[in-house]
Write an enzyme that holds these catalytic residues in place. Structure first.
Site, PDB file in Angstrom:
ATOM      1  CE1 TYR A 153       9.394  82.821 -23.169  1.00 52.71           C
ATOM      2  CE2 TYR A 153       9.536  83.007 -20.750  1.00 52.71           C
ATOM      3  CZ  TYR A 153       9.150  82.275 -21.823  1.00 52.71           C
ATOM      4  OH  TYR A 153       8.745  81.137 -21.607  1.00 52.71           O
TER       5      TYR A 153
HETATM    6  N1  LIG Z   1      10.298  74.772 -20.801  1.00 55.79           N
HETATM    7  C1  LIG Z   1       9.567  75.493 -19.794  1.00 55.79           C
HETATM    8  O1  LIG Z   1      10.101  75.497 -18.570  1.00 55.79           O
HETATM    9  C2  LIG Z   1       8.569  76.628 -20.073  1.00 55.79           C
HETATM   10  C3  LIG Z   1       7.942  77.277 -18.733  1.00 55.79           C
HETATM   11  C4  LIG Z   1       7.158  78.207 -19.288  1.00 55.79           C
HETATM   12  C5  LIG Z   1       6.502  78.268 -20.426  1.00 55.79           C
HETATM   13  N2  LIG Z   1       6.977  77.715 -21.492  1.00 55.79           N
HETATM   14  C6  LIG Z   1       6.453  78.055 -22.726  1.00 55.79           C
HETATM   15  O2  LIG Z   1       6.203  76.701 -23.504  1.00 55.79           O
HETATM   16  C7  LIG Z   1       6.165  76.731 -24.897  1.00 55.79           C
HETATM   17  C8  LIG Z   1       6.980  75.841 -25.489  1.00 55.79           C
HETATM   18  O3  LIG Z   1       8.309  75.883 -25.071  1.00 55.79           O
HETATM   19  P1  LIG Z   1       9.470  74.636 -24.929  1.00 55.79           P
HETATM   20  O4  LIG Z   1       9.991  74.399 -23.501  1.00 55.79           O
HETATM   21  O5  LIG Z   1       8.752  73.326 -25.502  1.00 55.79           O
HETATM   22  O6  LIG Z   1      10.306  75.221 -26.064  1.00 55.79           O
HETATM   23  P2  LIG Z   1      11.296  74.597 -27.060  1.00 55.79           P
HETATM   24  O7  LIG Z   1      11.724  73.196 -26.988  1.00 55.79           O
HETATM   25  O8  LIG Z   1      12.516  75.579 -27.240  1.00 55.79           O
HETATM   26  O9  LIG Z   1      10.277  74.611 -28.340  1.00 55.79           O
HETATM   27  C9  LIG Z   1      10.027  75.976 -29.023  1.00 55.79           C
HETATM   28  C10 LIG Z   1       9.168  75.553 -29.959  1.00 55.79           C
HETATM   29  O10 LIG Z   1       8.827  76.935 -30.913  1.00 55.79           O
HETATM   30  C11 LIG Z   1       9.081  77.050 -31.980  1.00 55.79           C
HETATM   31  N3  LIG Z   1       9.454  78.559 -32.351  1.00 55.79           N
HETATM   32  C12 LIG Z   1      10.343  79.193 -31.948  1.00 55.79           C
HETATM   33  N4  LIG Z   1      10.080  80.379 -32.374  1.00 55.79           N
HETATM   34  C13 LIG Z   1       9.411  80.457 -33.537  1.00 55.79           C
HETATM   35  C14 LIG Z   1       8.868  81.215 -34.627  1.00 55.79           C
HETATM   36  N5  LIG Z   1       9.219  82.462 -34.608  1.00 55.79           N
HETATM   37  N6  LIG Z   1       7.908  80.587 -35.284  1.00 55.79           N
HETATM   38  C15 LIG Z   1       7.483  79.434 -35.101  1.00 55.79           C
HETATM   39  N7  LIG Z   1       7.741  78.454 -34.268  1.00 55.79           N
HETATM   40  C16 LIG Z   1       8.677  79.048 -33.456  1.00 55.79           C
HETATM   41  C17 LIG Z   1      10.577  76.259 -32.239  1.00 55.79           C
HETATM   42  O11 LIG Z   1      10.819  75.596 -33.446  1.00 55.79           O
HETATM   43  P3  LIG Z   1      11.974  76.298 -34.468  1.00 55.79           P
HETATM   44  O12 LIG Z   1      13.147  76.914 -33.803  1.00 55.79           O
HETATM   45  O13 LIG Z   1      12.077  75.436 -35.323  1.00 55.79           O
HETATM   46  O14 LIG Z   1      10.928  77.596 -35.077  1.00 55.79           O
HETATM   47  C18 LIG Z   1      10.103  74.861 -31.238  1.00 55.79           C
HETATM   48  O15 LIG Z   1       9.295  74.044 -32.085  1.00 55.79           O
HETATM   49  C19 LIG Z   1       6.737  78.234 -25.109  1.00 55.79           C
HETATM   50  O16 LIG Z   1       5.751  78.998 -25.430  1.00 55.79           O
HETATM   51  C20 LIG Z   1       7.440  78.681 -24.045  1.00 55.79           C
HETATM   52  O17 LIG Z   1       7.550  79.860 -23.580  1.00 55.79           O
HETATM   53  C21 LIG Z   1       8.210  76.874 -21.450  1.00 55.79           C
END
Ligand SMILES: NC(=O)c1ccc[n+]([C@@H]2O[C@H](COP(=O)([O-])OP(=O)(O)OC[C@H]3O[C@@H](n4cnc5c(N)ncnc54)[C@H](OP(=O)(O)O)[C@@H]3O)[C@@H](O)[C@H]2O)c1
Length: 256
Positions: A153
């Site tokens: 990741y």
């Molecule tokens: N949460 C944190 O602390 C954090 C920190 C740093 C960076 N990030 C980044 O921020 C972004 C948003 O993360 P989040 O925390 O909001 O995560 P989340 O709540 O798990 O949401 C992830 C989203 O991505 C979609 N997704 C996953 N795989 C996919 C695929 N193959 N095709 C299309 N959609 C897909 C999911 O929907 P489906 O499952 O329905 O596809 C969901 O809508 C991500 O890029 C993550 O790496 C998060």
């Protein structure tokens, strides 16, 4: 309204950060295209936006699949005739554990979902953006702090930072700005999954760092940074990696 009639594709738009971005963009007059694999969350949010008299459609898409990404852009052009903003937000944490226990297929899947997807989505919107000599691409990466046992990741996310910088140079003459952010630690499902994987899988280090970084924040906060980068107020910002942990970056959102 800062994004009046701008057409924005938000990947991972059904929950977490993508949902917050969609609501923020909707409030600023954008026409929203929500993409994620699951239909339920994006359908529900599109309905919620339409109930608020915002334009929104949901297009179920696996962003690691080229045909599905191309279909997403076709549906966007069919519905709204153009695309102005791409938020490459969707991501998945991939396998947790040391590299010597990581299978090739898990490694490849993590890179495909987190890195190749940004290539596919960007490539698909570029003919439209280049044709009108205008566009904004915002990519969601993560911290550059090392996170052992999350290597596939983290490597994919580090690749996104360089991808955004490369793309920003290629597209400069087309007036398309490409920027990449670290949104900080957010209270979302992905974060919950990492925490529940437990210290055994991920090491106490990660949890200590999370504590040091303070409480988990609402995704509504970094969504404001993405809104800023999508607006004309950020026209002069291109090829930057902006971390929401940085106080100077946080202050940018007051410019929106
Ligand atoms: N949460 C944190 O602390 C954090 C920190 C740093 C960076 N990030 C980044 O921020 C972004 C948003 O993360 P989040 O925390 O909001 O995560 P989340 O709540 O798990 O949401 C992830 C989203 O991505 C979609 N997704 C996953 N795989 C996919 C695929 N193959 N095709 C299309 N959609 C897909 C999911 O929907 P489906 O499952 O329905 O596809 C969901 O809508 C991500 O890029 C993550 O790496 C998060």
């Amino acid at each position: 309204m800062k994004l009046k009639d701008k057409v924005a594709i938000i990947t991972g738009g059904g929950r977490g950060l993508g949902r917050s971005v969609a609501l923020a963009f909707g409030r600023q007059g954008a026409k929203i295209v929500l993409a994620a694999r699951g239909k339920g969350e994006i359908d529900q949010l599109a309905e919620q936006l339409r109930a608020l008299r915002k334009d929104a459609i949901a297009v179920p898409t696996d962003i690691s699949d080229e045909d599905q990404v191309n279909h997403l852009i076709e549906r966007t052009l069919e519905a709204y005739g153009t695309v102005d903003i791409l938020v490459n937000n969707a991501g998945a944490r991939g396998p947790i554990g040391p590299i010597h226990n990581t299978s090739l297929s898990d490694w490849e899947r993590a890179l495909r979902v987190n890195l190749t997807s940004a290539f596919l989505c960007s490539k698909a919107v570029l003919p439209t953006m280049m044709g009108k000599k205008e566009g904004k691409i915002i990519i969601v990466a993560t911290t550059m702090t090392l996170r052992p046992n999350l290597t596939p990741y983290m490597v994919a996310k580090a690749g996104l930072i360089h991808f955004a910088k490369q793309l920003s140079r290629e597209l400069k003459e087309y007036n398309i700005q490409v920027n990449v952010i670290h949104p900080g630690v957010m209270d979302t499902r992905m974060q919950e999954e990492i925490r529940t994987a437990g210290t055994q899988a991920i090491g106490t280090d990660m949890f200590e760092r999370l504590k040091e970084e303070g409480i988990l924040q609402s995704p509504d906060e970094p969504a404001k940074l993405i809104l800023f980068l999508a607006s004309t107020a950020a026209d002069g910002i291109n090829g930057e990696y902006l971390s929401f942990d940085d106080k100077a970056v946080k202050s940018l959102i007051f410019q929106t």
